[in-house]
Design a protein around this motif. Structure first.
Motif, mmCIF file in Angstrom:
data_model
loop_
_atom_site.group_PDB
_atom_site.id
_atom_site.type_symbol
_atom_site.label_atom_id
_atom_site.label_comp_id
_atom_site.label_asym_id
_atom_site.label_seq_id
_atom_site.Cartn_x
_atom_site.Cartn_y
_atom_site.Cartn_z
ATOM 1 N N SER A 3 11.850 -8.520 -0.510
ATOM 2 C CA SER A 3 10.491 -7.976 -0.587
ATOM 3 C C SER A 3 10.355 -6.643 0.138
ATOM 4 O O SER A 3 9.657 -5.736 -0.334
ATOM 5 N N LYS A 6 11.766 -3.973 -2.040
ATOM 6 C CA LYS A 6 10.871 -3.668 -3.152
ATOM 7 C C LYS A 6 9.729 -2.763 -2.715
ATOM 8 O O LYS A 6 9.327 -1.862 -3.449
ATOM 9 N N LEU A 7 9.205 -3.012 -1.521
ATOM 10 C CA LEU A 7 8.126 -2.166 -1.013
ATOM 11 C C LEU A 7 8.603 -0.740 -0.769
ATOM 12 O O LEU A 7 7.889 0.224 -1.056
ATOM 13 N N GLU A 9 11.043 0.731 -2.333
ATOM 14 C CA GLU A 9 11.244 1.332 -3.646
ATOM 15 C C GLU A 9 9.918 1.739 -4.276
ATOM 16 O O GLU A 9 9.803 2.817 -4.880
ATOM 17 N N LEU A 10 8.901 0.893 -4.136
ATOM 18 C CA LEU A 10 7.580 1.232 -4.651
ATOM 19 C C LEU A 10 7.023 2.477 -3.973
ATOM 20 O O LEU A 10 6.417 3.338 -4.616
ATOM 21 N N ARG A 11 7.218 2.558 -2.676
ATOM 22 C CA ARG A 11 6.749 3.729 -1.920
ATOM 23 C C ARG A 11 7.411 4.999 -2.459
ATOM 24 O O ARG A 11 6.756 6.023 -2.657
ATOM 25 N N LYS A 12 8.716 4.927 -2.703
ATOM 26 C CA LYS A 12 9.438 6.083 -3.231
ATOM 27 C C LYS A 12 8.907 6.493 -4.600
ATOM 28 O O LYS A 12 8.726 7.682 -4.885
ATOM 29 N N LEU A 13 8.658 5.508 -5.462
ATOM 30 C CA LEU A 13 8.174 5.793 -6.813
ATOM 31 C C LEU A 13 6.790 6.430 -6.781
ATOM 32 O O LEU A 13 6.507 7.368 -7.536
ATOM 33 N N ILE A 14 5.927 5.923 -5.904
ATOM 34 C CA ILE A 14 4.574 6.487 -5.800
ATOM 35 C C ILE A 14 4.619 7.901 -5.227
ATOM 36 O O ILE A 14 3.888 8.795 -5.670
ATOM 37 N N ALA A 36 -0.249 5.426 -8.346
ATOM 38 C CA ALA A 36 0.129 4.029 -8.575
ATOM 39 C C ALA A 36 -0.269 3.592 -9.984
ATOM 40 O O ALA A 36 0.519 2.947 -10.699
ATOM 41 N N VAL A 41 1.411 0.371 -11.252
ATOM 42 C CA VAL A 41 1.440 -0.403 -10.010
ATOM 43 C C VAL A 41 -0.008 -0.592 -9.555
ATOM 44 O O VAL A 41 -0.824 0.329 -9.671
ATOM 45 N N LEU A 49 1.215 0.298 1.681
ATOM 46 C CA LEU A 49 2.398 1.161 1.600
ATOM 47 C C LEU A 49 2.218 2.467 2.358
ATOM 48 O O LEU A 49 3.186 3.018 2.890
#
Length: 230
Positions: A3, A6-7, A9-14, A36, A41, A49
């Protein structure tokens, strides 16, 4: 991936999507929410995040540009440059990274200078200045952090750097005046062979003088005479 991964990775994508949106939206409080949504997202996770707010993108950009400077060291043009020429080259390249964000960069600088963000901004700026001086051949010894001459040189260079960045925000799209201004700033650093007798209180300089410069945004910065040790 766990988890926590994943967080991250989400931060990087945003952050990546926010880089595309920020020239239009600016460093607004809803920037990450919009980003997002763009990547499907839930905006509800943004507060978790990015508890620090939009300054996260400012610092992300500054740190990524520092990495780009290291990549510039493979440029064949550097082989024929002296130390002063390299300082100019790396500083100019660092300014050029801002160009896609120029219309909103004053907002970024103001965010960076706020009391809650100043310490982290200072850390990133010092690392950037060290990178420029190191890549240019100005770092004299591995233990340069305890050498007053290097600290003073870094402070002098940092002042020239910040004056140029402020000047850059007022320049026309061809930036010819900025590059001439930068050349004058770098030249002034090398006018003398040794550093001025006054020892810079670096902490005071970075936390007070630097950010007064950022917050004032005056269009014609003063030229200073503090040289880098050649």
């Amino acid at each position: 991936m766990n988890s926590a991964g994943k967080l991250i990775e989400l931060r990087k994508l945003i952050l990546l999507k926010s880089q595309e949106l920020v020239p239009t939206l600016g460093f607004s409080q809803n920037l990450f929410q919009v980003a997002a949504k763009e990547i499907s997202v839930s905006p509800a996770i943004v507060g978790h995040l990015f508890p620090e707010g939009p300054i996260a993108l400012v610092h992300h950009l500054m740190e990524s540009w520092q990495e780009q400077l290291n990549e510039e060291s493979s440029s064949p043009n550097l082989k024929v440059m002296n130390t002063k020429g390299k300082v100019y080259f790396y500083t100019k390249r660092r300014m050029e990274y801002i160009i896609p964000y120029k219309n909103v960069w004053k907002e970024a600088m103001t965010l960076s200078a706020s009391p809650s963000n100043a310490l982290n901004t200072t850390r990133i700026l010092l690392n950037t200045w060290d990178t420029v001086l190191n890549l240019s051949g100005e770092k004299p010894l591995p233990y340069h952090y305890v050498i007053p001459q290097f600290l003073a040189a870094r402070a002098a260079y940092g002042k020239a750097y910040l004056f140029t960045e402020v000047y850059f925000l007022t320049d026309s799209p061809d930036y010819s005046k900025t590059w001439s201004f930068l050349e004058g700033q770098i030249d002034s650093l090398y006018l003398q062979k040794s550093i001025a007798n006054t020892f810079f209180d670096l902490a005071q300089f970075t936390l007070k003088a630097q950010f007064r410069v950022l917050e004032s945004f005056y269009p014609q910065p003063r030229v200073h005479d503090n040289p880098i040790v050649k």
